[in-house]
Write a protein that holds these residues in place. Structure first.
Motif, mmCIF file in Angstrom:
data_model
loop_
_atom_site.group_PDB
_atom_site.id
_atom_site.type_symbol
_atom_site.label_atom_id
_atom_site.label_comp_id
_atom_site.label_asym_id
_atom_site.label_seq_id
_atom_site.Cartn_x
_atom_site.Cartn_y
_atom_site.Cartn_z
ATOM 1 N N ALA A 1 -55.743 9.679 -24.982
ATOM 2 C CA ALA A 1 -56.888 9.668 -24.073
ATOM 3 C C ALA A 1 -57.059 11.025 -23.395
ATOM 4 O O ALA A 1 -58.181 11.488 -23.170
ATOM 5 N N LEU A 2 -55.934 11.676 -23.069
ATOM 6 C CA LEU A 2 -55.997 12.997 -22.444
ATOM 7 C C LEU A 2 -56.550 14.031 -23.422
ATOM 8 O O LEU A 2 -57.354 14.899 -23.047
ATOM 9 N N LEU A 3 -56.148 13.946 -24.681
ATOM 10 C CA LEU A 3 -56.679 14.865 -25.690
ATOM 11 C C LEU A 3 -58.178 14.668 -25.862
ATOM 12 O O LEU A 3 -58.935 15.643 -25.996
ATOM 13 N N ARG B 1 -41.856 14.210 -28.975
ATOM 14 C CA ARG B 1 -42.097 13.643 -27.649
ATOM 15 C C ARG B 1 -43.555 13.800 -27.214
ATOM 16 O O ARG B 1 -44.006 13.115 -26.308
ATOM 17 N N ILE B 2 -44.270 14.739 -27.809
ATOM 18 C CA ILE B 2 -45.662 14.971 -27.453
ATOM 19 C C ILE B 2 -46.403 15.411 -28.713
ATOM 20 O O ILE B 2 -45.835 16.078 -29.580
ATOM 21 N N GLY B 3 -47.665 14.987 -28.825
ATOM 22 C CA GLY B 3 -48.444 15.313 -30.016
ATOM 23 C C GLY B 3 -48.694 16.805 -30.151
ATOM 24 O O GLY B 3 -48.916 17.492 -29.149
ATOM 25 N N ARG B 4 -48.665 17.300 -31.367
ATOM 26 C CA ARG B 4 -48.854 18.722 -31.602
ATOM 27 C C ARG B 4 -50.240 19.194 -31.155
ATOM 28 O O ARG B 4 -50.385 20.267 -30.564
ATOM 29 N N GLY B 5 -51.270 18.378 -31.413
ATOM 30 C CA GLY B 5 -52.619 18.758 -31.008
ATOM 31 C C GLY B 5 -52.753 18.868 -29.505
ATOM 32 O O GLY B 5 -53.352 19.812 -28.982
#
Length: 437
Positions: A233-235, A274-278
């Motif tokens: 959602a943040l992306l 732990r976090i998406g690359r994009g």
């Protein structure tokens, strides 16, 4: 004269009258409202701080709502340590006991100045204190990135001042008149993060931190703690400047600037899944590194003097100074808790010192650094920066050179060498295998 406006939601009575009298003498304007006034639509950007009564100390929801408008300062004529702790935990910016008129005036003005919210009162050199090369460069970068709307990543150990730097970026930006809203991502239960950020679910009316920061800045501390749904959602928000709330047919347009902070480097968290690359790429448009206090040399003494002025004034113990042996000890100590630990140590010293000369033992820190022993760390979850450091170095020292390891960790090569020695992780002498291109 600078136009500083305070909102008072204090109950009518002696404390409210005293506050009005104190602030009038300092040419600060105080406007009376109730908490309900703010909830019912009083403009968010009107006030530089909100003065609230001690009866709100235990009302976390009310304090959280008020703090979306401006920093909340609790003013209490019957102070206790318990109430002070509860106030800060529940979202208050500061807790001020009512003393003499001069003491109350000094405490309120100091808190307003420290909040960085008063337009025209802001001075970057005063806020980000320090003369070392790293801090000079940090201030320079803040000046460069602040006028933009690009996302900013703040990387540094706990207590290095990431919250302060985020406020400085906001206060020197074109959004300085808008709200500054913070969320500690690692302190929100995973099943509540979406509601906290984007608004409540069915039957709830809480609008969320994103909408509360519309027109201003949203600061996400420890952003790597966000669950995958919130990351997606943040992306979407970063890509399209909009959010989709539960039960709404159409997305809601949002105009905000996002600043994030992390103890652990985001690109490494991306390597670990732990976090998406994009999302990592979008959040790292501008990357600012905050050095640990142990690498800042004589800045320790400069910061300590600043903390001493603040705490001695707040506690009514003027004229205090550090004994020369205390300054020497502070410069020798490694300050694992960084500026936050220094601030707490100085406050303690002001409280316990029986004279105007603060001695080393008044600080409450180890007078002799504890011996260091090799640390064994098994693979798996890590909960502290040292755990993470050990895990990452051991897993990657054959893949990267020392310079590359330091860059991945967001520290200098000298700092990497020092931490290896401290944690008992000697550098392997075998030839580095180049496994990447």
């Amino acid at each position: 004269m600078l136009n500083v406006i305070l909102c008072s939601v204090l109950d009518d009575g002696p404390v409210s009258s005293l506050v009005h009298e104190c602030m009038a003498e300092s040419d600060y304007q105080v406007l009376d409202h109730s908490a309900d006034d703010l909830a019912n639509g009083t403009p968010q950007n009107t006030f530089h701080a909100i003065l609230a009564p001690s009866r709100l100390v235990d009302q976390a929801a009310t304090l959280r709502q008020l703090s979306t408008y401006a920093p909340v300062i609790i003013v209490d004529d019957d102070p206790t340590i318990g109430k002070a702790v509860s106030a800060i935990r529940n979202g208050a910016y500061d807790y001020i006991p009512v003393g003499t008129q001069q003491e109350l005036t000094d405490a309120i003005l100091s808190s307003v100045l420290d909040s960085d919210m008063a337009s025209g009162l802001f001075n970057l050199e005063r806020e980000i204190l320090g003369n070392c090369d790293e801090i000079r460069e940090l201030r320079n970068l803040v000046r460069k990135v602040a006028p933009t709307d690009g996302s900013v990543l703040l990387h540094g150990a706990t207590g290095t001042g990431k919250n302060l730097v985020a406020k400085c970026i906001h206060s020197t930006s074109n959004r300085s008149e808008g709200p500054f809203v913070k969320l500690d991502c690692d302190r929100v239960p995973p099943d509540r993060v979406m509601d906290e950020l984007f608004g409540g679910g069915q039957g709830e009316t809480y609008s969320g931190r994103v909408l509360a920061s519309n027109g201003g800045t949203l600061f996400l501390n420890e952003v790597g703690s966000l669950p995958s749904e919130a990351q997606a959602a943040l992306l979407h928000l970063l890509d399209y400047n909009e959010i989709q709330q539960f039960g709404q047919d159409q997305p809601i347009a949002v105009d905000i600037r996002i600043i994030v902070a992390s103890v652990f480097p985001l690109d490494t968290l991306a390597d670990l899944g732990r976090i998406g690359r994009g999302l990592c790429t979008r959040l790292s448009q501008f990357r600012l590194i905050l050095p640990p206090l142990t690498e800042r040399g004589d800045d320790v003494a400069l910061l300590a003097e600043d903390k001493l002025r603040k705490h001695s004034s707040a506690l009514g113990k003027s004229g205090m100074e550090f004994h020369v042996s205390t300054v020497t000890r502070m410069l020798q100590y490694d300050w694992p808790g960084n500026i936050r630990e220094l601030d707490q140590a100085v406050e303690r010293a002001v409280l316990v010192s029986e004279s105007n000369s603060i001695l080393p033992e008044d600080l409450g820190i180890d007078t002799i650094p504890p011996p260091q022993h090799p640390v064994e760390q098994s693979s798996g979850e890590f909960t502290t920066l040292e755990d993470y450091f050990i895990e990452f170095v051991r897993a990657n020292e054959e893949r990267y050179t020392e310079t590359e390891l330091a860059e991945k960790l967001g520290i200098s090569r000298k700092s990497l060498w020092e931490r290896r020695n401290k944690l008992g992780i000697p550098r392997r002498r075998a030839k580095v295998k180049r496994l990447h291109t």
